[in-house]
Design a protein around this motif. Structure first.
Motif, PDB file in Angstrom:
ATOM      1  N   GLN A   3       0.981  -1.166  -0.091  1.00 18.85           N
ATOM      2  CA  GLN A   3      -0.112   0.190  -0.073  1.00 18.85           C
ATOM      3  C   GLN A   3       0.954   1.234   0.098  1.00 18.85           C
ATOM      4  O   GLN A   3       2.014   1.377   0.612  1.00 18.85           O
ATOM      5  CB  GLN A   3      -0.867   0.052   1.042  1.00 18.85           C
ATOM      6  N   GLN A  23      -9.117   6.025   1.782  1.00 16.56           N
ATOM      7  CA  GLN A  23      -8.702   4.806   2.587  1.00 16.56           C
ATOM      8  C   GLN A  23      -9.489   3.582   2.198  1.00 16.56           C
ATOM      9  O   GLN A  23      -9.083   2.482   2.143  1.00 16.56           O
ATOM     10  CB  GLN A  23      -8.889   5.046   4.131  1.00 16.56           C
ATOM     11  N   GLU A  24     -10.774   3.836   1.849  1.00 18.46           N
ATOM     12  CA  GLU A  24     -11.622   2.741   1.354  1.00 18.46           C
ATOM     13  C   GLU A  24     -11.424   2.256   0.073  1.00 18.46           C
ATOM     14  O   GLU A  24     -11.753   1.183  -0.418  1.00 18.46           O
ATOM     15  CB  GLU A  24     -13.078   3.153   1.531  1.00 18.46           C
ATOM     16  N   TYR A  28      -4.475   2.118  -0.557  1.00 16.37           N
ATOM     17  CA  TYR A  28      -3.588   3.215   0.321  1.00 16.37           C
ATOM     18  C   TYR A  28      -3.508   3.041   2.148  1.00 16.37           C
ATOM     19  O   TYR A  28      -4.686   2.618   2.314  1.00 16.37           O
ATOM     20  CB  TYR A  28      -4.089   4.567   0.078  1.00 16.37           C
ATOM     21  N   ARG A  29      -2.526   3.638   2.604  1.00 15.72           N
ATOM     22  CA  ARG A  29      -2.735   3.739   4.145  1.00 15.72           C
ATOM     23  C   ARG A  29      -2.970   5.404   4.201  1.00 15.72           C
ATOM     24  O   ARG A  29      -1.848   6.015   3.892  1.00 15.72           O
ATOM     25  CB  ARG A  29      -1.450   3.260   4.671  1.00 15.72           C
ATOM     26  N   VAL A  30      -3.767   5.840   4.777  1.00 20.20           N
ATOM     27  CA  VAL A  30      -4.053   7.101   4.796  1.00 20.20           C
ATOM     28  C   VAL A  30      -3.870   7.564   6.435  1.00 20.20           C
ATOM     29  O   VAL A  30      -4.421   7.100   7.296  1.00 20.20           O
ATOM     30  CB  VAL A  30      -5.506   7.394   4.433  1.00 20.20           C
ATOM     31  N   THR A  31      -3.267   8.636   6.479  1.00 21.27           N
ATOM     32  CA  THR A  31      -2.797   9.439   7.881  1.00 21.27           C
ATOM     33  C   THR A  31      -3.532  10.796   7.646  1.00 21.27           C
ATOM     34  O   THR A  31      -3.157  11.346   6.871  1.00 21.27           O
ATOM     35  CB  THR A  31      -1.558   9.478   8.109  1.00 21.27           C
ATOM     36  N   PHE A 150     -13.556   6.423   9.248  1.00 19.25           N
ATOM     37  CA  PHE A 150     -12.224   6.527   8.603  1.00 19.25           C
ATOM     38  C   PHE A 150     -11.447   5.603   9.815  1.00 19.25           C
ATOM     39  O   PHE A 150     -10.429   4.692   9.060  1.00 19.25           O
ATOM     40  CB  PHE A 150     -11.850   7.786   8.844  1.00 19.25           C
ATOM     41  N   ARG A 153     -11.738   1.780   9.178  1.00 16.24           N
ATOM     42  CA  ARG A 153     -11.324   1.270   8.063  1.00 16.24           C
ATOM     43  C   ARG A 153      -9.757   1.245   8.142  1.00 16.24           C
ATOM     44  O   ARG A 153      -9.199   0.812   6.896  1.00 16.24           O
ATOM     45  CB  ARG A 153     -11.795   1.975   6.754  1.00 16.24           C
ATOM     46  N   GLY A 155      -7.579   3.809   9.026  1.00 17.45           N
ATOM     47  CA  GLY A 155      -6.832   5.091   8.927  1.00 17.45           C
ATOM     48  C   GLY A 155      -6.218   5.611  10.159  1.00 17.45           C
ATOM     49  O   GLY A 155      -6.641   5.031  11.463  1.00 17.45           O
TER      50      GLY A 155
END
Length: 382
Positions: A3, A23-24, A28-31, A150, A153, A155
């Protein structure tokens, strides 16, 4: 496939929706990096908490924005369905819109559910009107719903005051964690794969962007407790540009599922004052009471008694104001590439998604989808 690491700056409705959408997607890995979060006390720095909000599009000749709003409505209508996981955030209502002039047809709202033109004998003192079904949004509850969804999932959220985008590009989100050693960017490697800017009005001063086209449109509201109001109503001065400076171009009444009702209708361009003005509150109460005498408690209208502004004051919960993040030239949803840091020649895509003005909630899912599309194309080209 590993990711990719994406950082979203900003946790208003646009930042949260965009981060969630990315994110969904699954790749991706989202911050999220944000100074203020939905669960914090209300602040003039965080406009989303003060919003009405309902979904009522206004055609300003911007077909791109109108599509963003239409796409957002479709998602919100689905989220608000009975028994859905987000039903508690919304209230499906019958909306009435009244104008002081005849409007050109077709009306941009004709695609809304149950749309009808009001007859001349049913618009009262107005000249024309329409009615349709839409949703109202209990904004504090909805913002926390987005935040929790978020996190659920996968995040990540870090509270941070980002002064310059290079702080993130060179050190990654770890640079804002006390005691954690950042992984610095190198000549051919960035600490993050992409950066998404959803900082609203703060984009005006965010280092590395500093978009001086951003400006506030101050909106003041009054929150009352009136659970007997089950419909929305707005009165417009149709001859006046709603995006321009104007002390009171329209008045609105927005009920929430909780039984609270938002009263408002001010658009004061370049007005930064952070507190509600008492005289403006009086004007809002006077205009909305004229638009909807049923706002006052039922007992105040018994035996033919005419309700008064003081009757409304007795049920005030809160007065507030927010600074809508408007932008000359309209919303900015685009991508560009910047250096990954002072010691790196690597390039990182930056996706911009800000400048929604007063349409943040009603265009949030549409612009988030466009930001995701641009992100995917940028990373594919990288």
């Amino acid at each position: 496939m590993s990711q990719k690491d994406i950082v979203v700056i900003g946790a208003g409705v646009v930042g949260l929706t965009t981060a969630l959408k990315i994110q969904e997607e699954g790749s991706y890995r989202v911050t999220i990096l944000a100074e203020t979060l939905p669960s914090d006390p209300k602040s003039i720095k965080y406009t989303s908490q003060w919003a009405g909000a309902h979904h009522v599009s206004t055609d300003r000749g911007d077909s791109r924005m109108f599509k963003f709003e239409k796409d957002t409505f479709d998602i919100m209508w689905d989220l608000s369905k009975p028994g859905g996981e987000a039903e508690h955030c919304f209230m499906r209502v019958r909306q009435e819109e009244y104008y002081d002039a005849e409007l050109a047809k077709p009306n941009p709202l004709e695609d809304m559910p149950d749309f009808q033109y009001l007859s001349n004998d049913s618009v009262g003192n107005a000249v024309s009107g329409v009615t349709f079904s839409t949703v109202t949004i209990d904004t504090p509850i909805y913002l926390n719903y987005l935040l929790s969804r978020f996190l659920a999932r996968g995040g990540t959220i870090i509270r941070a005051s980002v002064q310059h985008i290079n702080q993130v590009l060179e050190g990654g989100p770890q640079a804002f964690l006390p005691g954690r050693r950042p992984v610095y960017s190198t000549n051919d490697k960035a600490t993050v794969d992409a950066l998404v800017i959803c900082t609203g009005l703060a984009t005006r001063t965010l280092g590395g962007v500093e978009d001086k086209a951003m400006y506030p449109i101050r909106g003041q509201t009054v929150l009352i407790r009136a659970p007997w109001i089950k419909y929305g109503r707005s009165g417009y001065t149709a001859s006046e540009d709603l995006s321009a400076t104007g002390k009171a171009p329209w008045s609105y009444i927005i009920p929430r599922r909780s039984g609270d009702v938002i009263l408002g209708g001010t658009r004061d361009k370049d007005d930064w004052f952070p507190l509600p003005r008492p005289d403006t509150t009086t004007k809002i109460l006077t205009r909305t009471l004229a638009l909807c005498p049923e706002l006052t408690p039922p007992e105040t209208r018994s035996n033919g008694r005419q309700p008064t502004v003081d009757d409304l004051r007795s049920i005030i919960v809160e007065e507030g104001c927010g600074l809508r993040p408007a932008r000359e030239g309209g919303v900015r949803v685009e991508v560009e590439y910047v250096s990954a840091g002072a010691n790196s020649t690597a390039k990182v895509p930056i996706v911009y998604n800000y400048g929604h003005g007063g349409a943040g909630f009603q265009s949030s899912w549409g612009t988030a989808a466009e930001a995701l599309r641009l992100l995917g194309m940028a990373l594919q080209d990288a």
